[in-house]
Design a protein around this motif. Structure first.
Motif, PDB file in Angstrom:
ATOM      1  N   ARG A 273       0.819  -1.204   0.000  1.00 58.83           N
ATOM      2  CA  ARG A 273       0.000   0.000   0.000  1.00 58.83           C
ATOM      3  C   ARG A 273       0.868   1.277   0.000  1.00 58.83           C
ATOM      4  NH1 ARG A 273      -5.133  -0.087  -1.852  1.00 58.83           N
ATOM      5  NH2 ARG A 273      -6.600  -1.207  -0.516  1.00 58.83           N
ATOM      6  N   VAL A 274       1.891   1.280   0.853  1.00 57.72           N
ATOM      7  CA  VAL A 274       2.735   2.471   0.969  1.00 57.72           C
ATOM      8  C   VAL A 274       3.446   2.757  -0.352  1.00 57.72           C
ATOM      9  CG1 VAL A 274       4.833   3.377   2.053  1.00 57.72           C
ATOM     10  CG2 VAL A 274       3.043   2.370   3.464  1.00 57.72           C
ATOM     11  N   VAL A 275       4.009   1.731  -0.971  1.00 58.02           N
ATOM     12  CA  VAL A 275       4.766   1.935  -2.206  1.00 58.02           C
ATOM     13  C   VAL A 275       3.845   2.305  -3.363  1.00 58.02           C
ATOM     14  CG1 VAL A 275       6.239   0.817  -3.930  1.00 58.02           C
ATOM     15  CG2 VAL A 275       6.679   0.451  -1.493  1.00 58.02           C
ATOM     16  N   TYR A 276       2.731   1.602  -3.522  1.00 58.82           N
ATOM     17  CA  TYR A 276       1.894   1.805  -4.702  1.00 58.82           C
ATOM     18  C   TYR A 276       0.844   2.898  -4.538  1.00 58.82           C
ATOM     19  CZ  TYR A 276       3.777  -2.557  -6.607  1.00 58.82           C
ATOM     20  OH  TYR A 276       4.608  -3.539  -7.093  1.00 58.82           O
ATOM     21  N   ASP A 277       0.206   2.979  -3.349  1.00 61.28           N
ATOM     22  CA  ASP A 277      -0.983   3.823  -3.214  1.00 61.28           C
ATOM     23  C   ASP A 277      -0.787   5.050  -2.337  1.00 61.28           C
ATOM     24  OD1 ASP A 277      -2.286   2.069  -4.833  1.00 61.28           O
ATOM     25  OD2 ASP A 277      -3.261   0.961  -3.228  1.00 61.28           O
ATOM     26  N   VAL A 278       0.363   5.179  -1.683  1.00 56.95           N
ATOM     27  CA  VAL A 278       0.675   6.394  -0.936  1.00 56.95           C
ATOM     28  C   VAL A 278       1.750   7.190  -1.691  1.00 56.95           C
ATOM     29  CG1 VAL A 278       1.568   7.353   1.219  1.00 56.95           C
ATOM     30  CG2 VAL A 278       0.032   5.380   1.281  1.00 56.95           C
ATOM     31  N   TYR A 279       2.897   6.553  -1.921  1.00 58.88           N
ATOM     32  CA  TYR A 279       3.982   7.235  -2.639  1.00 58.88           C
ATOM     33  C   TYR A 279       3.816   7.122  -4.151  1.00 58.88           C
ATOM     34  CZ  TYR A 279       6.677   8.232   1.559  1.00 58.88           C
ATOM     35  OH  TYR A 279       7.097   8.737   2.762  1.00 58.88           O
TER      36      TYR A 279
ATOM     37  N   GLU B 200       6.534   6.161  -9.326  1.00 59.92           N
ATOM     38  CA  GLU B 200       7.373   7.258  -9.832  1.00 59.92           C
ATOM     39  C   GLU B 200       7.988   8.076  -8.699  1.00 59.92           C
ATOM     40  OE1 GLU B 200       5.145   9.576 -12.579  1.00 59.92           O
ATOM     41  OE2 GLU B 200       4.878   7.931 -14.018  1.00 59.92           O
ATOM     42  N   THR B 201       7.248   8.266  -7.616  1.00 58.43           N
ATOM     43  CA  THR B 201       7.759   9.056  -6.496  1.00 58.43           C
ATOM     44  C   THR B 201       8.874   8.333  -5.764  1.00 58.43           C
ATOM     45  OG1 THR B 201       5.599  10.122  -6.217  1.00 58.43           O
ATOM     46  CG2 THR B 201       7.138  10.251  -4.365  1.00 58.43           C
ATOM     47  N   VAL B 202       8.678   7.038  -5.461  1.00 58.74           N
ATOM     48  CA  VAL B 202       9.732   6.306  -4.752  1.00 58.74           C
ATOM     49  C   VAL B 202      10.965   6.152  -5.631  1.00 58.74           C
ATOM     50  CG1 VAL B 202       8.185   5.074  -3.180  1.00 58.74           C
ATOM     51  CG2 VAL B 202       8.726   4.060  -5.393  1.00 58.74           C
ATOM     52  N   ALA B 203      10.766   6.067  -6.953  1.00 64.76           N
ATOM     53  CA  ALA B 203      11.918   5.999  -7.852  1.00 64.76           C
ATOM     54  C   ALA B 203      12.665   7.329  -7.869  1.00 64.76           C
ATOM     55  CB  ALA B 203      11.458   5.624  -9.264  1.00 64.76           C
TER      56      ALA B 203
ATOM     57  N   LEU C 269      11.207  -3.901  -6.696  1.00 65.57           N
ATOM     58  CA  LEU C 269      11.755  -3.873  -8.051  1.00 65.57           C
ATOM     59  C   LEU C 269      11.091  -2.800  -8.922  1.00 65.57           C
ATOM     60  CD1 LEU C 269      12.181  -7.697  -8.744  1.00 65.57           C
ATOM     61  CD2 LEU C 269      14.006  -5.981  -8.738  1.00 65.57           C
ATOM     62  N   LEU C 270       9.885  -2.361  -8.531  1.00 65.68           N
ATOM     63  CA  LEU C 270       9.187  -1.239  -9.187  1.00 65.68           C
ATOM     64  C   LEU C 270       8.828  -1.496 -10.641  1.00 65.68           C
ATOM     65  CD1 LEU C 270      11.082   1.901  -7.779  1.00 65.68           C
ATOM     66  CD2 LEU C 270       9.026   0.765  -6.900  1.00 65.68           C
ATOM     67  N   GLY C 271       8.730  -2.736 -11.026  1.00 67.80           N
ATOM     68  CA  GLY C 271       8.313  -3.063 -12.391  1.00 67.80           C
ATOM     69  C   GLY C 271       6.990  -3.803 -12.383  1.00 67.80           C
ATOM     70  N   PRO C 272       6.198  -3.693 -13.437  1.00 68.72           N
ATOM     71  CA  PRO C 272       4.881  -4.334 -13.449  1.00 68.72           C
ATOM     72  C   PRO C 272       4.927  -5.852 -13.421  1.00 68.72           C
ATOM     73  CG  PRO C 272       5.388  -3.337 -15.586  1.00 68.72           C
ATOM     74  CD  PRO C 272       6.427  -2.866 -14.639  1.00 68.72           C
ATOM     75  N   VAL C 273       5.900  -6.459 -14.072  1.00 69.44           N
ATOM     76  CA  VAL C 273       5.963  -7.928 -14.084  1.00 69.44           C
ATOM     77  C   VAL C 273       6.314  -8.459 -12.698  1.00 69.44           C
ATOM     78  CG1 VAL C 273       7.089  -9.944 -15.083  1.00 69.44           C
ATOM     79  CG2 VAL C 273       6.605  -7.958 -16.516  1.00 69.44           C
ATOM     80  N   ALA C 274       7.304  -7.844 -12.058  1.00 68.32           N
ATOM     81  CA  ALA C 274       7.673  -8.249 -10.702  1.00 68.32           C
ATOM     82  C   ALA C 274       6.519  -8.014  -9.735  1.00 68.32           C
ATOM     83  CB  ALA C 274       8.914  -7.502 -10.237  1.00 68.32           C
ATOM     84  N   ALA C 275       5.760  -6.931  -9.962  1.00 75.12           N
ATOM     85  CA  ALA C 275       4.612  -6.645  -9.105  1.00 75.12           C
ATOM     86  C   ALA C 275       3.567  -7.746  -9.210  1.00 75.12           C
ATOM     87  CB  ALA C 275       4.003  -5.299  -9.481  1.00 75.12           C
ATOM     88  N   VAL C 276       3.359  -8.274 -10.405  1.00 73.21           N
ATOM     89  CA  VAL C 276       2.427  -9.391 -10.573  1.00 73.21           C
ATOM     90  C   VAL C 276       2.893 -10.593  -9.747  1.00 73.21           C
ATOM     91  CG1 VAL C 276       1.506 -11.073 -12.212  1.00 73.21           C
ATOM     92  CG2 VAL C 276       1.617  -8.654 -12.842  1.00 73.21           C
TER      93      VAL C 276
ATOM     94  N   ALA D 257      12.599  -9.160 -12.584  1.00 73.56           N
ATOM     95  CA  ALA D 257      13.935  -8.646 -12.268  1.00 73.56           C
ATOM     96  C   ALA D 257      14.722  -8.358 -13.538  1.00 73.56           C
ATOM     97  CB  ALA D 257      14.678  -9.647 -11.385  1.00 73.56           C
ATOM     98  N   LEU D 258      14.643  -9.246 -14.500  1.00 74.42           N
ATOM     99  CA  LEU D 258      15.327  -9.021 -15.770  1.00 74.42           C
ATOM    100  C   LEU D 258      14.733  -7.843 -16.518  1.00 74.42           C
ATOM    101  CD1 LEU D 258      15.801 -12.704 -17.027  1.00 74.42           C
ATOM    102  CD2 LEU D 258      17.510 -11.197 -15.981  1.00 74.42           C
ATOM    103  N   ALA D 259      13.408  -7.671 -16.390  1.00 76.70           N
ATOM    104  CA  ALA D 259      12.738  -6.579 -17.105  1.00 76.70           C
ATOM    105  C   ALA D 259      13.191  -5.214 -16.621  1.00 76.70           C
ATOM    106  CB  ALA D 259      11.220  -6.714 -16.954  1.00 76.70           C
ATOM    107  N   VAL D 260      13.631  -5.109 -15.368  1.00 76.47           N
ATOM    108  CA  VAL D 260      14.103  -3.818 -14.842  1.00 76.47           C
ATOM    109  C   VAL D 260      15.623  -3.813 -14.671  1.00 76.47           C
ATOM    110  CG1 VAL D 260      11.928  -3.255 -13.713  1.00 76.47           C
ATOM    111  CG2 VAL D 260      13.662  -4.528 -12.442  1.00 76.47           C
ATOM    112  N   ASP D 261      16.283  -4.755 -15.314  1.00 78.54           N
ATOM    113  CA  ASP D 261      17.748  -4.808 -15.349  1.00 78.54           C
ATOM    114  C   ASP D 261      18.358  -4.991 -13.962  1.00 78.54           C
ATOM    115  OD1 ASP D 261      20.148  -4.874 -16.719  1.00 78.54           O
ATOM    116  OD2 ASP D 261      20.489  -2.718 -16.532  1.00 78.54           O
ATOM    117  N   GLU D 262      17.825  -5.960 -13.228  1.00 78.02           N
ATOM    118  CA  GLU D 262      18.385  -6.334 -11.924  1.00 78.02           C
ATOM    119  C   GLU D 262      18.678  -7.835 -11.923  1.00 78.02           C
ATOM    120  OE1 GLU D 262      19.208  -4.325  -9.609  1.00 78.02           O
ATOM    121  OE2 GLU D 262      18.054  -2.478  -9.905  1.00 78.02           O
ATOM    122  N   PRO D 263      19.639  -8.295 -12.744  1.00 77.31           N
ATOM    123  CA  PRO D 263      19.868  -9.739 -12.885  1.00 77.31           C
ATOM    124  C   PRO D 263      20.360 -10.409 -11.609  1.00 77.31           C
ATOM    125  CG  PRO D 263      21.599  -8.485 -13.980  1.00 77.31           C
ATOM    126  CD  PRO D 263      20.534  -7.493 -13.606  1.00 77.31           C
TER     127      PRO D 263
END
Length: 495
Positions: free
Chosen positions: A264-270, A273-276, A326-333, A408-414
């Motif tokens: 909630r804090v990462v997605y719906d409060v901050y 884009e803000t946390v990044a 990871l802040l990416g949509p695939v990792a979020a899923v 992780a690969l999608a956001v370049d964090e191998p």
């Protein structure tokens, strides 16, 4: 769908367990049938209400209940896609755990006290899941601590009381940090509703120090219940609690409340884009990766079955935090799917651990020799859940890990792939010997009086074990936890 009763649906979901719980406190111990009836009526009603809300949210309906609470801050219960992911898990596993607990405590004293607090715990859990703003979340977050403390100390032994004191010290400390974070954010941004994409972006460049400090306070406070290292010390000690409580703590309530709060804090409060922009999640990402490996290493050292499962939880719940950070949509899923998948797998394992102890007096890993011949159905359930935790396809755990690795690969964090692989190897190292002992080792002790767990312990175990298989095999179907996670991510990321 009637507009007259729709706004009250979130409140009804909370009350469906709160009212039976309060009534159960008034019952005498011998009123077994009334207690069972209240439990089952409450859980069935909650499930029906959740199904109605699921159907409505899938079609775009908004369910919102609001009353005045603090000056300028209403108490809001709101049904959205994210809250429904958690509420559905809680409601479904409340049904299974209620049946399991009725069988587990049959003939035991203080059942009215236990089931009363049990229902209050579920009410607090669904309340924080349905919370529409930070203050409402904080209220139910603290109520959850108060409701679960009596469950942890239920046995009343010296070990239980010691575990309870530690649990209360950790969770009240975490609650204080969370309160400080909420108060700081309120001072700079008031307390708007949770908003997909967050609501703090307009403050960037003006109060960055306050936003950074508030984020640190919130994550530290929520990290206590989420069992992030080094805030995890209460969790292994709490394993002195009865098996249904352990299942509740690990799969449904406390640790999931912490992980859900971080979401909630990462997605719906901050907002992503803000946390990044503030570079807030890099430390959280590293901490989650460290917790995953540390928890697995500690699990490998444990000989007590429940403590091994407890450290496994420390590791596995941090997959959720990892995916979020990871802040990416695939990792979020993957993270949101794991919220459900880990719950199904872990509740099954704790059901099995409770059945091993109650039926055959087995508490230690080395005592599992030959359990598969004595309790074959329970051991099948344990095997499926353990293989799911390792990440064997096509079980639930594999689906989560696949999306986390892909994300992780999608956001370049191998390097995250290394963490996932190492964790999988360590999971295999502490689960496979248990499976081997259960099926292939010769029994070193006398035979149990029973050849299988009692029905009320067995059927919930088989039910959740079957779900571990089904949510993996049918992951691509529209009604799966994975599909619902994709729906949440589409709305949160504006896809």
């Amino acid at each position: 769908m009637s507009l007259l009763w729709t706004p009250f649906l979130p409140l009804a979901i909370v009350l469906s367990s709160l009212i039976p719980g309060l009534l159960i406190f008034t019952l005498r111990e011998e009123q077994q049938r009334t207690r069972v009836a209240l439990n089952l009526v409450g859980v069935v009603l909650k499930l029906l209400l959740v199904v109605v809300m699921l159907a409505g949210v899938a079609q775009g309906f908004t369910f919102r209940f609001q009353v005045p609470f603090l000056p300028g801050v209403p108490l809001i219960l709101q049904g959205d896609a994210l809250s429904l992911q958690f509420v559905s898990l809680s409601s479904l596993l409340w049904l299974a755990t209620t049946i399991y607990a009725i069988g587990y405590f049959r003939g035991s004293p203080l059942q009215s006290r236990f089931f009363g607090y049990f229902s209050l715990c579920v009410s607090a859990t669904v309340g924080l899941a349905l919370a529409g703003n930070l203050v409402t979340f904080l209220l139910f977050y603290e109520l959850l601590t108060l409701a679960t403390f009596p469950l942890v100390v239920h046995k009343g032994t010296a070990a239980a009381l010691d575990a309870g004191r530690r649990y209360l010290a950790y969770t009240m400390g975490g609650g204080t940090l969370t309160l400080m974070g909420v108060a700081l954010l309120h001072s700079v941004a008031a307390t708007p509703d949770f908003t997909a994409g967050g609501y703090l972006a307009p403050l960037l460049g003006e109060v960055d120090v306050s936003l950074t400090l508030a984020f640190a306070l919130l994550i530290a406070g929520l990290g206590v219940k989420a069992a992030l290292v080094p805030l995890h010390g209460w969790l292994p000690r709490a394993m002195v609690a009865p098996a249904p409580v352990s299942a509740l703590l690990h799969a449904v309530a406390v640790v999931k409340a912490g992980a859900f709060g971080i979401i909630r804090v990462v997605y719906d409060v901050y907002g992503v884009e803000t946390v990044a922009a503030l570079e807030l999640t890099r430390p959280l990402l590293y901490l989650a990766g460290f917790t995953i490996v540390y928890g697995s290493l500690m699990a490998l050292r444990q000989r007590d079955i429940k403590k091994r499962l407890a450290f496994s939880t420390v590791s596995q719940v941090s997959y959720i935090t990892l995916g979020v950070a990871l802040l990416g949509p695939v990792a979020a899923v993957g993270a949101l799917a794991h919220l459900v998948h880990q719950g199904l797998m872990k509740v099954t394992l704790f059901y099995c651990a409770g059945s091993f102890a109650e039926t055959c007096g087995v508490h230690q890993v080395q005592e599992m020799d030959g359990l598969g011949r004595r309790m074959p159905l329970t051991m099948v359930a344990f095997t499926l859940a353990a293989l799911g935790m390792i990440g064997i396809p096509p079980l639930a755990g594999f689906i989560s890990k696949w999306y986390l690795g892909w994300g992780a690969l999608a956001v370049d964090e191998p390097w995250v792939l290394v963490v996932l692989v190492v964790s999988g190897i360590l999971n295999a190292a502490y689960f496979l010997p248990m499976i081997y002992r259960g099926w292939f080792a010769a029994s070193k002790t006398g035979e149990c009086a029973r050849t299988e767990a009692p029905a009320m312990l067995l059927w919930p175990t088989l039910f959740t074990a079957a779900l571990v298989v089904l949510v993996g095999v049918f992951a691509a179907f529209d009604l799966s936890p994975l599909a619902w996670a994709q729906l949440i991510v589409d709305r949160e990321f504006g896809l």
